[in-house]
Design an enzyme around this catalytic site. Structure first.
Site, PDB file in Angstrom:
ATOM      1  N   GLU A  19      50.513  24.227  13.166  1.00  0.00           N
ATOM      2  CA  GLU A  19      49.557  24.444  14.081  1.00  0.00           C
ATOM      3  C   GLU A  19      48.491  24.839  12.221  1.00  0.00           C
ATOM      4  O   GLU A  19      49.838  25.049  11.794  1.00  0.00           O
ATOM      5  CB  GLU A  19      48.374  24.871  13.958  1.00  0.00           C
ATOM      6  CG  GLU A  19      48.122  25.344  15.837  1.00  0.00           C
ATOM      7  CD  GLU A  19      47.303  26.088  17.079  1.00  0.00           C
ATOM      8  OE1 GLU A  19      47.190  26.919  16.277  1.00  0.00           O
ATOM      9  OE2 GLU A  19      47.144  25.458  17.728  1.00  0.00           O
ATOM     10  N   HIS A  73      35.706  26.993  13.366  1.00  0.00           N
ATOM     11  CA  HIS A  73      36.668  25.939  14.423  1.00  0.00           C
ATOM     12  C   HIS A  73      35.982  24.720  13.701  1.00  0.00           C
ATOM     13  O   HIS A  73      34.773  24.157  13.840  1.00  0.00           O
ATOM     14  CB  HIS A  73      36.740  26.686  15.572  1.00  0.00           C
ATOM     15  CG  HIS A  73      37.904  25.963  15.981  1.00  0.00           C
ATOM     16  ND1 HIS A  73      38.644  24.349  16.400  1.00  0.00           N
ATOM     17  CD2 HIS A  73      39.123  26.555  16.443  1.00  0.00           C
ATOM     18  CE1 HIS A  73      39.752  24.159  15.995  1.00  0.00           C
ATOM     19  NE2 HIS A  73      40.398  25.069  16.538  1.00  0.00           N
ATOM     20  N   ARG A  94      41.276  26.268   7.971  1.00  0.00           N
ATOM     21  CA  ARG A  94      39.909  26.399   8.725  1.00  0.00           C
ATOM     22  C   ARG A  94      38.733  25.810   7.833  1.00  0.00           C
ATOM     23  O   ARG A  94      38.176  25.406   8.155  1.00  0.00           O
ATOM     24  CB  ARG A  94      39.821  27.016   9.965  1.00  0.00           C
ATOM     25  CG  ARG A  94      41.052  27.068  11.252  1.00  0.00           C
ATOM     26  CD  ARG A  94      40.296  27.697  12.276  1.00  0.00           C
ATOM     27  NE  ARG A  94      41.319  27.189  12.962  1.00  0.00           N
ATOM     28  CZ  ARG A  94      42.100  28.459  14.386  1.00  0.00           C
ATOM     29  NH1 ARG A  94      41.138  29.203  14.881  1.00  0.00           N
ATOM     30  NH2 ARG A  94      42.691  27.487  15.152  1.00  0.00           N
ATOM     31  N   HIS A 122      33.282  30.306  15.711  1.00  0.00           N
ATOM     32  CA  HIS A 122      34.128  30.868  16.794  1.00  0.00           C
ATOM     33  C   HIS A 122      35.305  31.776  16.293  1.00  0.00           C
ATOM     34  O   HIS A 122      35.568  32.412  17.573  1.00  0.00           O
ATOM     35  CB  HIS A 122      35.902  29.762  15.735  1.00  0.00           C
ATOM     36  CG  HIS A 122      37.521  29.397  16.887  1.00  0.00           C
ATOM     37  ND1 HIS A 122      37.429  29.757  18.400  1.00  0.00           N
ATOM     38  CD2 HIS A 122      38.577  29.790  16.728  1.00  0.00           C
ATOM     39  CE1 HIS A 122      38.746  29.170  18.959  1.00  0.00           C
ATOM     40  NE2 HIS A 122      39.114  29.454  17.778  1.00  0.00           N
ATOM     41  N   ARG A 146      41.373  34.081  10.063  1.00  0.00           N
ATOM     42  CA  ARG A 146      42.484  34.499  10.233  1.00  0.00           C
ATOM     43  C   ARG A 146      43.588  33.159  10.402  1.00  0.00           C
ATOM     44  O   ARG A 146      42.576  32.462  11.057  1.00  0.00           O
ATOM     45  CB  ARG A 146      42.091  34.583  12.383  1.00  0.00           C
ATOM     46  CG  ARG A 146      43.081  34.811  12.685  1.00  0.00           C
ATOM     47  CD  ARG A 146      42.644  35.556  14.451  1.00  0.00           C
ATOM     48  NE  ARG A 146      41.542  34.237  15.035  1.00  0.00           N
ATOM     49  CZ  ARG A 146      41.934  33.160  15.853  1.00  0.00           C
ATOM     50  NH1 ARG A 146      42.952  32.943  15.710  1.00  0.00           N
ATOM     51  NH2 ARG A 146      41.604  32.369  16.373  1.00  0.00           N
TER      52      ARG A 146
HETATM   53  C1  SIN Z   1      43.059  26.317  18.722  1.00  0.00           C
HETATM   54  O1  SIN Z   1      43.332  26.322  19.659  1.00  0.00           O
HETATM   55  O2  SIN Z   1      42.255  25.501  18.042  1.00  0.00           O
HETATM   56  C2  SIN Z   1      42.162  27.603  19.085  1.00  0.00           C
HETATM   57  C3  SIN Z   1      43.132  28.542  18.796  1.00  0.00           C
HETATM   58  C4  SIN Z   1      42.787  29.634  17.449  1.00  0.00           C
HETATM   59  O3  SIN Z   1      41.689  29.959  17.723  1.00  0.00           O
HETATM   60  O4  SIN Z   1      43.700  30.466  16.915  1.00  0.00           O
END
Ligand code: SIN
Length: 520
Positions: A114, A228, A274, A332, A367
């Site tokens: 990620e 997000h 993000r 988010h 975060r």
């Molecule tokens: C996501 O699945 O993109 C959200 C997970 C997160 O906010 O860490």
């Protein structure tokens, strides 16, 4: 008013609250209060996964470095080290406790990538990771005779006597409750519902943060909100999350002409932090184009890897194998919250916090993806040690009747209706926060927002508890955003677009007695 006595009261039933309650049950009796049903929490919506340095080429030092980098210079090193070092142990324990994670063809735990992670380190269970972890914890609490859950019960205000939090006033459908114990743990999640676009469960109205604030506990870093980048762009609230893991698997962002634009904004393209991706999408939207996620290249394994998202897309007649998915940023996560040490202890004796409600400084200004479930488990798990470190509680200190007699006039005699999304004041609040205190902020917009919030505050009735909480938390965020004259992580000011040097590398800390809040 009915008196309920337990050693500990935990507000909130997400992963952090359940983990805290399970730990506390070994030292006393526990009541969990949750304002709607027990599964009404953000944990069960967490899709992407849980980060932990368990890969062969990974280490907790690398996870720590990525977390600090994402935090944009103001994460606190000690909690970050605690979090990242605990990661592999937490995963082993979860597996022992019956939590399932996806494995690869060789039977090894499958690790996803990620944004802003230098290594694939995100463990997942399809796109239902939060729900799976929550299920296991919920089953444990159900088997635990020292934990009782009070659902559909509002936490209204904390009871503080002689500088110590001794409990809280709550209300269920029948009556008001005076809950008395040794300590209260706030684990009621964040405040995404104050924004017009959010991925959060509607229960996320900032209640824990507002309760702590009114009781005089310090808050920290409230200006840092994470948006997000990819929520499903439909006219609904909350917006359905399209997990970052979808981009991690290879989906790309395109404009209405099908042109990929993220490489122009950041070298990490779709896997940039993000805040960067959210601002890029906003910039494209402001040029009049809609933005989409093109997942056609990962169509083959999409239904299996992302069953929940696939099902949602099917319900709205979207086939990710052939069609692009319309997306938009949405509020988010709040990095700030009730200021705590690494044991969850707030500035008010007897009041603790964990999960999104708390601010240990672990997330700094932004975060790192998939660190929130880990945070809930690690710091929720440390609450037990936190209460053991509280000054001795003398039960005889204050008598129940004395407390009852001294309570202020009740704002409620029973649970109020949840705040309605159709209420004009709620819509105005959400619109104001989205437009003026959202992804891009400036002094004029923030001042305008403060004015609007003052007008809204004057238009509330004393018993409109969720709305009052929303307005109070929104006001603190706005004031904090106005005070931070720089851009960093989740706080971007178009009038101060750069981060400042070392002077600004500090946390913001707010308490109700501070100026300018004294008058608020
Ligand atoms: C996501 O699945 O993109 C959200 C997970 C997160 O906010 O860490």
């Amino acid at each position: 008013m009915r008196i309920i006595k337990r050693d500990f009261f935990v507000i909130g039933s997400g992963v952090a609250g359940l983990e805290a309650a399970l730990g506390l049950s070994s030292v006393g009796s526990v009541a969990i209060l949750t304002k709607e049903k027990v599964d009404d929490c953000n944990s069960v919506l967490a899709q992407g996964g849980i980060a932990a340095a368990i890969g062969k080429t990974d280490s907790s030092q690398l996870h720590c470095a990525d977390t600090l980098l994402a935090g944009a210079g103001i994460s606190r090193r000690r909690p970050v080290q605690l979090l990242t070092t605990a990661g592999p142990r937490v995963i082993r324990t979860l597996i022992r406790r019956g939590v399932r994670f996806d494995c690869d063809a060789a039977g090894e735990l499958d690790l996803g990538l990620e944004a802003a992670h230098a290594q694939p380190r995100v463990l997942h269970y399809g796109d239902q990771t939060g729900a799976e972890i929550w299920r296991a914890l919920r089953e444990e609490t159900a088997r635990n005779s020292r934990i009782k859950i009070f659902s559909e019960t509002d936490a209204l205000d904390l009871i503080v006597r002689q500088g110590r939090c001794l409990g809280l006033i709550a209300a269920d459908a029948q009556e008001a409750l005076c809950c008395l114990g040794q300590a209260v743990v706030l684990a009621s999640g964040g405040c995404g519902t104050i924004y017009g676009r959010t991925t959060n469960n509607p229960v996320s109205t900032g209640d824990g943060i507002a309760l702590a604030w009114r009781a005089g506990a310090r808050l920290a870093d409230m200006e840092f909100i994470q948006f997000h980048p990819t929520a499903l762009n439909l006219n609904e609230q909350p917006l359905f999350l399209i997990s970052e893991a979808v981009r991690g698997e290879g989906a790309v962002l395109v404009n209405a002409q099908g042109q990929r634009f993220m490489p122009e904004y950041h070298e990490a393209a779709e896997l940039a932090p993000r805040d960067v991706v959210s601002r890029a999408i906003l910039a494209e939207q402001e040029q009049g184009t809609r933005v989409f996620l093109d997942a056609t290249k990962i169509a083959e394994h999409f239904p299996e890897r992302f069953p929940g998202i696939y099902e949602k897309l099917r319900q709205v007649s979207l086939d990710p194998a052939r069609q692009w998915i319309p997306v938009t940023p949405a509020a988010h996560f709040i990095m700030g919250g009730v200021q705590t040490d690494t044991y969850g202890r707030s500035s008010l004796t007897g009041l603790l916090a964990c999960g999104e409600t708390a601010c240990t400084g672990v997330h700094g200004a932004n975060r790192l993806a998939s660190n929130s479930l880990l945070e809930g488990l690690v710091f929720g798990g440390r609450i037990r040690a936190g209460v053991k470190r509280l000054p001795e509680y003398e039960c005889s200190m204050i008598h129940d009747q004395e407390i009852l007699a001294s309570l202020p006039e009740m704002r409620h005699d029973r649970k109020t209706r949840p705040v309605s999304a159709q209420d004009e004041r709620v819509r105005s609040l959400q619109e104001t926060m989205w437009r003026k205190v959202g992804i891009i902020r400036d002094a004029a917009g923030l001042s305008e927002a403060l004015h609007r919030l003052e007008v809204l505050a004057a238009d509330t009735k004393a018993d409109e508890y969720a709305l009052i909480n929303m307005i109070q938390v929104a006001t603190i965020i706005t004031r904090a955003a106005l005070a931070r004259r720089e851009s960093r992580g989740g706080h971007f000011r178009s009038d101060y677009p750069l981060p400042k040097g070392s002077l600004a590398r500090c946390h913001s800390s707010w308490a109700i007695d501070d100026e300018p809040f004294a008058r608020a």
